[in-house]
Enzyme design. Structure first.
Site, PDB file in Angstrom:
ATOM      1  NE  ARG A  39      -2.873  -1.415   3.114  1.00 32.79           N
ATOM      2  CZ  ARG A  39      -2.921  -2.664   3.602  1.00 32.79           C
ATOM      3  NH1 ARG A  39      -3.361  -3.642   2.847  1.00 32.79           N
ATOM      4  NH2 ARG A  39      -2.553  -2.916   4.825  1.00 32.79           N
TER       5      ARG A  39
ATOM      6  CD  GLU B 239      -0.998 -10.449  16.451  1.00 32.46           C
ATOM      7  OE1 GLU B 239      -1.357  -9.863  15.401  1.00 32.46           O
ATOM      8  OE2 GLU B 239      -1.777 -10.810  17.339  1.00 32.46           O
TER       9      GLU B 239
HETATM   10  P1  AMP Z   1       3.498  -2.113  11.365  1.00 34.75           P
HETATM   11  O1  AMP Z   1       4.731  -2.818  10.901  1.00 34.75           O
HETATM   12  O2  AMP Z   1       2.884  -2.758  12.567  1.00 34.75           O
HETATM   13  O3  AMP Z   1       3.710  -0.622  11.562  1.00 34.75           O
HETATM   14  O4  AMP Z   1       2.389  -2.307  10.248  1.00 34.75           O
HETATM   15  C1  AMP Z   1       2.388  -1.511   9.141  1.00 34.75           C
HETATM   16  C2  AMP Z   1       1.879  -2.238   7.928  1.00 34.75           C
HETATM   17  O5  AMP Z   1       0.692  -2.990   8.195  1.00 34.75           O
HETATM   18  C3  AMP Z   1       1.540  -1.247   6.845  1.00 34.75           C
HETATM   19  O6  AMP Z   1       2.154  -1.679   5.658  1.00 34.75           O
HETATM   20  C4  AMP Z   1       0.041  -1.235   6.761  1.00 34.75           C
HETATM   21  O7  AMP Z   1      -0.330  -1.322   5.415  1.00 34.75           O
HETATM   22  C5  AMP Z   1      -0.434  -2.447   7.519  1.00 34.75           C
HETATM   23  N1  AMP Z   1      -1.460  -2.163   8.572  1.00 34.75           N
HETATM   24  C6  AMP Z   1      -1.274  -2.327   9.907  1.00 34.75           C
HETATM   25  N2  AMP Z   1      -2.386  -2.045  10.584  1.00 34.75           N
HETATM   26  C7  AMP Z   1      -3.309  -1.677   9.678  1.00 34.75           C
HETATM   27  C8  AMP Z   1      -4.688  -1.264   9.759  1.00 34.75           C
HETATM   28  N3  AMP Z   1      -5.353  -1.177  10.930  1.00 34.75           N
HETATM   29  N4  AMP Z   1      -5.331  -0.962   8.621  1.00 34.75           N
HETATM   30  C9  AMP Z   1      -4.676  -1.047   7.421  1.00 34.75           C
HETATM   31  N5  AMP Z   1      -3.419  -1.441   7.288  1.00 34.75           N
HETATM   32  C10 AMP Z   1      -2.720  -1.773   8.390  1.00 34.75           C
END
Ligand code: AMP
Length: 173
Positions: free
Chosen positions: A60, A97
């Site tokens: 995205r 996770e």
């Molecule tokens: P993180 O590594 O935990 O910061 O997760 C970021 C990635 O997960 C990004 O590439 C987002 O596209 C996706 N992501 C995480 N949480 C969400 C959410 N609630 N809604 C949409 N995309 C999410």
């Protein structure tokens, strides 16, 4: 203000892709060209000076990363999941996770000393963005900032990007 318009436009899907996750769906934003243009212009204005390369994170980060790069007159570089890029790559594993995943970037995508803006749609725990920062640094790039459309502030992802300029347009607490 752009934040308010985005807040009204982003769609929330509870329990997607799995129970307990509140998914932020950006597809209604794509239906609004004026809003998309403002989003790109806002990020471009924030990082007006001194960005050689915009790195977009699969998948995205590919929606707006190339447009931000064009606006900044910078190169665009995709970071992809393992096995998708055809040439030699730098790799970085990061924790999920459950288990881990691997992100990759072409070894010649960033030249030593180039300044880099890292872009993705959502800042959640910050683990993905932190892994991409390590990839950029492996190539000799200098991270000058991060841009995310959405920040899930309750997950404290910003702490993992300490010391860097982090620009987000919509914050959920
Ligand atoms: P993180 O590594 O935990 O910061 O997760 C970021 C990635 O997960 C990004 O590439 C987002 O596209 C996706 N992501 C995480 N949480 C969400 C959410 N609630 N809604 C949409 N995309 C999410």
């Amino acid at each position: 203000m752009i934040s308010e318009r985005l807040l009204k436009t982003i769609r929330h899907i509870d329990n997607f892709p799995k129970p307990g996750v509140g998914f932020k769906d950006l597809t209604p934003v794509f239906r609004d060209p004026a809003l998309c243009r403002e989003l790109v212009n806002t990020f471009a204005a924030d990082f007006k000076e001194g960005v050689n390369v915009v790195v977009g994170i699969e998948s995205r980060g590919f929606f707006f990363g190339p447009s931000i790069a064009l606006e900044l007159n910078a190169a665009f570089v995709p970071v992809r999941k393992k096995g998708k890029l055809p040439y030699t790559v730098h790799s970085e594993a990061y924790a999920l996770e459950y288990g881990h995943d691997i992100l990759e970037m072409h070894t010649d995508a960033i030249l030593p000393g180039e300044t880099v803006l890292i872009h993705d749609d959502v800042l959640a725990t910050g683990g993905t963005a932190e892994a991409v920062k390590k990839l950029v640094e492996k190539a000799g790039g200098i991270v000058v900032g991060f841009s995310f459309i959405i920040e899930l502030a309750f997950l404290n992802g910003r702490n993992r990007l300490d010391g860097h300029k982090v620009r987000t347009l919509v914050t959920y607490n």
